[in-house]
Design a protein around this motif. Sequence first.
Motif, PDB file in Angstrom:
ATOM      1  N   VAL A  83       0.859  -1.185   0.000  1.00  0.00           N
ATOM      2  CA  VAL A  83       0.000   0.000   0.000  1.00  0.00           C
ATOM      3  C   VAL A  83       0.891   1.229   0.000  1.00  0.00           C
ATOM      4  N   SER A  84       0.736   2.083  -0.997  1.00  0.00           N
ATOM      5  CA  SER A  84       1.601   3.252  -1.139  1.00  0.00           C
ATOM      6  C   SER A  84       1.048   4.455  -0.393  1.00  0.00           C
ATOM      7  N   VAL A  85      -0.198   4.827  -0.675  1.00  0.00           N
ATOM      8  CA  VAL A  85      -0.784   6.038  -0.100  1.00  0.00           C
ATOM      9  C   VAL A  85      -2.244   5.786   0.212  1.00  0.00           C
ATOM     10  N   VAL A  86      -2.681   6.285   1.359  1.00  0.00           N
ATOM     11  CA  VAL A  86      -4.107   6.355   1.679  1.00  0.00           C
ATOM     12  C   VAL A  86      -4.370   7.714   2.304  1.00  0.00           C
ATOM     13  N   TYR A  87      -5.335   8.432   1.774  1.00  0.00           N
ATOM     14  CA  TYR A  87      -5.826   9.643   2.430  1.00  0.00           C
ATOM     15  C   TYR A  87      -7.340   9.709   2.284  1.00  0.00           C
ATOM     16  N   TRP A  88      -7.965  10.505   3.157  1.00  0.00           N
ATOM     17  CA  TRP A  88      -9.405  10.688   3.069  1.00  0.00           C
ATOM     18  C   TRP A  88      -9.744  12.168   3.120  1.00  0.00           C
ATOM     19  N   PHE A  89     -10.939  12.490   2.666  1.00  0.00           N
ATOM     20  CA  PHE A  89     -11.459  13.853   2.723  1.00  0.00           C
ATOM     21  C   PHE A  89     -12.971  13.806   2.612  1.00  0.00           C
ATOM     22  N   THR A  90     -13.604  14.891   2.940  1.00  0.00           N
ATOM     23  CA  THR A  90     -15.046  15.036   2.718  1.00  0.00           C
ATOM     24  C   THR A  90     -15.251  16.107   1.653  1.00  0.00           C
ATOM     25  N   PRO A  91     -15.904  15.768   0.552  1.00  0.00           N
ATOM     26  CA  PRO A  91     -16.040  16.719  -0.557  1.00  0.00           C
ATOM     27  C   PRO A  91     -16.686  18.047  -0.180  1.00  0.00           C
ATOM     28  N   SER A  92     -17.572  18.038   0.797  1.00  0.00           N
ATOM     29  CA  SER A  92     -18.300  19.262   1.135  1.00  0.00           C
ATOM     30  C   SER A  92     -17.405  20.333   1.732  1.00  0.00           C
ATOM     31  N   ASP A  93     -16.293  19.945   2.366  1.00  0.00           N
ATOM     32  CA  ASP A  93     -15.448  20.947   3.015  1.00  0.00           C
ATOM     33  C   ASP A  93     -13.962  20.746   2.765  1.00  0.00           C
ATOM     34  N   VAL A  94     -13.597  20.003   1.710  1.00  0.00           N
ATOM     35  CA  VAL A  94     -12.180  19.701   1.491  1.00  0.00           C
ATOM     36  C   VAL A  94     -11.368  20.960   1.220  1.00  0.00           C
ATOM     37  N   LEU A  95     -11.960  21.998   0.614  1.00  0.00           N
ATOM     38  CA  LEU A  95     -11.211  23.228   0.363  1.00  0.00           C
ATOM     39  C   LEU A  95     -10.857  23.938   1.664  1.00  0.00           C
ATOM     40  N   SER A 163      -4.608  30.551   2.020  1.00  0.00           N
ATOM     41  CA  SER A 163      -5.212  31.866   2.206  1.00  0.00           C
ATOM     42  C   SER A 163      -4.176  32.975   2.138  1.00  0.00           C
ATOM     43  N   ASP A 164      -2.872  32.606   2.243  1.00  0.00           N
ATOM     44  CA  ASP A 164      -1.832  33.637   2.313  1.00  0.00           C
ATOM     45  C   ASP A 164      -0.564  33.273   1.533  1.00  0.00           C
ATOM     46  N   TYR A 165      -0.604  32.233   0.708  1.00  0.00           N
ATOM     47  CA  TYR A 165       0.537  31.754  -0.083  1.00  0.00           C
ATOM     48  C   TYR A 165       1.623  31.067   0.753  1.00  0.00           C
ATOM     49  N   LEU A 166       1.443  30.948   2.029  1.00  0.00           N
ATOM     50  CA  LEU A 166       2.458  30.347   2.893  1.00  0.00           C
ATOM     51  C   LEU A 166       1.948  29.104   3.611  1.00  0.00           C
ATOM     52  N   ARG A 167       0.723  29.148   4.063  1.00  0.00           N
ATOM     53  CA  ARG A 167       0.142  28.047   4.830  1.00  0.00           C
ATOM     54  C   ARG A 167      -0.851  27.321   3.920  1.00  0.00           C
ATOM     55  N   TRP A 168      -0.460  26.131   3.503  1.00  0.00           N
ATOM     56  CA  TRP A 168      -1.178  25.415   2.457  1.00  0.00           C
ATOM     57  C   TRP A 168      -1.915  24.210   3.017  1.00  0.00           C
ATOM     58  N   ARG A 169      -3.089  23.941   2.464  1.00  0.00           N
ATOM     59  CA  ARG A 169      -3.831  22.713   2.741  1.00  0.00           C
ATOM     60  C   ARG A 169      -3.720  21.813   1.506  1.00  0.00           C
ATOM     61  N   THR A 227     -11.561  20.923 -17.118  1.00  0.00           N
ATOM     62  CA  THR A 227     -12.219  21.876 -16.225  1.00  0.00           C
ATOM     63  C   THR A 227     -12.564  21.213 -14.904  1.00  0.00           C
ATOM     64  N   SER A 228     -12.757  22.062 -13.901  1.00  0.00           N
ATOM     65  CA  SER A 228     -13.178  21.613 -12.574  1.00  0.00           C
ATOM     66  C   SER A 228     -14.176  22.620 -12.021  1.00  0.00           C
ATOM     67  N   ALA A 229     -15.416  22.188 -11.840  1.00  0.00           N
ATOM     68  CA  ALA A 229     -16.426  23.079 -11.284  1.00  0.00           C
ATOM     69  C   ALA A 229     -16.317  23.202  -9.775  1.00  0.00           C
ATOM     70  N   ASP A 230     -15.834  22.137  -9.112  1.00  0.00           N
ATOM     71  CA  ASP A 230     -15.768  22.157  -7.644  1.00  0.00           C
ATOM     72  C   ASP A 230     -14.402  22.584  -7.124  1.00  0.00           C
ATOM     73  N   LEU A 231     -13.453  22.882  -8.023  1.00  0.00           N
ATOM     74  CA  LEU A 231     -12.110  23.375  -7.702  1.00  0.00           C
ATOM     75  C   LEU A 231     -11.171  22.313  -7.142  1.00  0.00           C
ATOM     76  N   PHE A 232     -11.589  21.036  -7.127  1.00  0.00           N
ATOM     77  CA  PHE A 232     -10.649  20.031  -6.642  1.00  0.00           C
ATOM     78  C   PHE A 232     -10.709  18.711  -7.414  1.00  0.00           C
ATOM     79  N   THR A 233     -11.670  18.502  -8.294  1.00  0.00           N
ATOM     80  CA  THR A 233     -11.686  17.318  -9.139  1.00  0.00           C
ATOM     81  C   THR A 233     -11.741  17.743 -10.604  1.00  0.00           C
TER      82      THR A 233
END
Length: 571
Positions: A83-95, A163-169, A227-233
């Motif tokens: 197993v190389s990578v596993v991550y999770w997120f919730t689409p409603s608030d991933v940004l 939000s400030d070019y320094l602290r990234w999610r 294109t991406s309407a939701d900004l992450f997919t």
Amino acid sequence: MKMQIEVPDNLRRIEMELPVNAVLHIWLKAVTTEAPGALSFYSVNGKFGEVQAVNAEENSFRISHIFAGGSVVLAYDPAITSVSVVYWFTPSDVLETGITVVHTNPSNVPPDLPHGYHFRPPFGWMNDPNGFGRFGGRPHLFYQHYSHGRIWNNMHWGHAVSSDYLRWRHLPVFLFPSEDLTVRPDKRGGAFSGSAIAATDGPGIRVFFTEKIAGRQPEQEIQLTATSADLFTAGAAEVVLPRRPDGEDLTFDFRDPYVFRGPHGRWKMLLGSQSSAGGVVLLYETEDPSAAGGWTYRGKLHVETRFETSALECPCLLPVDGDPRDPKTRWALIYGLMNAEDKGTGRKNLTMVDIGWFDGQHFTKEFGRELDFGTDNYAFQAFVDAGTPVGIGWLGNWADTGPTIEFPTAMTLPRTLVLSDGELLTPPIGAAESLRAHMIDRTRLASGQAVSLPTGASEVLFDLNEAGAPFRLDFDHPGVELALVQHEEGLEIVYGQKGPEPSRTAPRYIARRASVSRLRIFIDYGSIEVFGDGGRVAATKRIDGFEPVQAMRLTADADVVSRATVWGLRL
């Protein structure tokens, strides 16, 4: 009382607490061709799902939706499954919240660097910044990425938001190689560098990128959009430029689309290539208001013959001192010189910036310079954010890395581009001051004493009473000789491996005739960034390894240093 989730004893566990409607991204592969790899899902009620992969050469991507949330254990037999990578997120608030990484393996785990403040990927390899811009009210950074090791391989686009070019999610991986490239890690291509614009026909982003497949005929590199309407997919990609322009004597190099609004409101696209005349920047244009198609070749915007360069890479063009519709506005044309070498210093793969005027068809150069005399600021990409040009580069150089070298890397500090008194300044963004966590020193460095650094993250500021006055700032590092020196030739980063017989002769990282009076220096694990006179000269140098700089000492004649301050930094 929390209930224990039971799984068979021979299985390795990955434990998670998930919210409702969580999405898992998983990469796994079979250890051998004799049996498929498998990752099983367990809750307190027992096993409830499984994903498999039969490929034993490259990791296969799988998606799973866990609607109920709660305690979940992923379990696998390491004898048959990797197993190389596993991550999770919730689409409603991933940004707002980003992804949560719950598993990496030793080959792609990121370095543990407390207080480090440069952008790094959450796992795996990274190089060129892509699609740098503000979308949905936030700065977004895409980047060249390979998830399964710290070595360059078939390219994806990683993604982060700030939000400030320094602290990234960190956000989910955005673009993937074509299906035939996901079969084996053979370094044949993938989703290569490009850019992004705000979608004009609805909410979201439109990205442009080069798809490369080595050996493909008649074109190894073609240009795609998605294109991406939701900004992450990202949606399905479509080809916009299936071939190089005819009659221009171009090599197979045809890449790195940079899309922007021209002076008359039409969308323009720059691409890098090479011809017998030298490295070239190609110009395309479309009347399509969405930029989705209709691209027409308009000619060579720039031809470069200096430093024996091959192809030009990662071209970028943006207005720097006014409205792009005003013919008096000056523009910055930025481009990398692939395989170039400055014979006088030994520095390779330089990045240049030219200032001039762009009328929509032609660029007229007023003056130019190297963007960064340290050369470890490559593939620099910039855009205008609310009237301020902002850019970021890859903190690396192909001269000392490559497809076979393990290389955990970073992005540079973001910088602004400012025209002042006929010169281009590239200082760090103003938000960099928010990194200052505590004062380390205000007197000892200026008096010539050694100043110890508690971590590998610090900022040094000092002023000289006379421009060009000589000084030497030595950095105590366990692995390399490192110093910043101003002398009769200019401003120089002195860099070399420690030991009786250095492994290689280091280039000279020098800005000749720089004659600076104010220095601002950022030290982090694995890097030094120097800004002289507000960014009139700038240098970025990667430091091998991740051992921190431990101390520094400034040497200068009496009354040369008017003041000096050292800050400890952290995000």
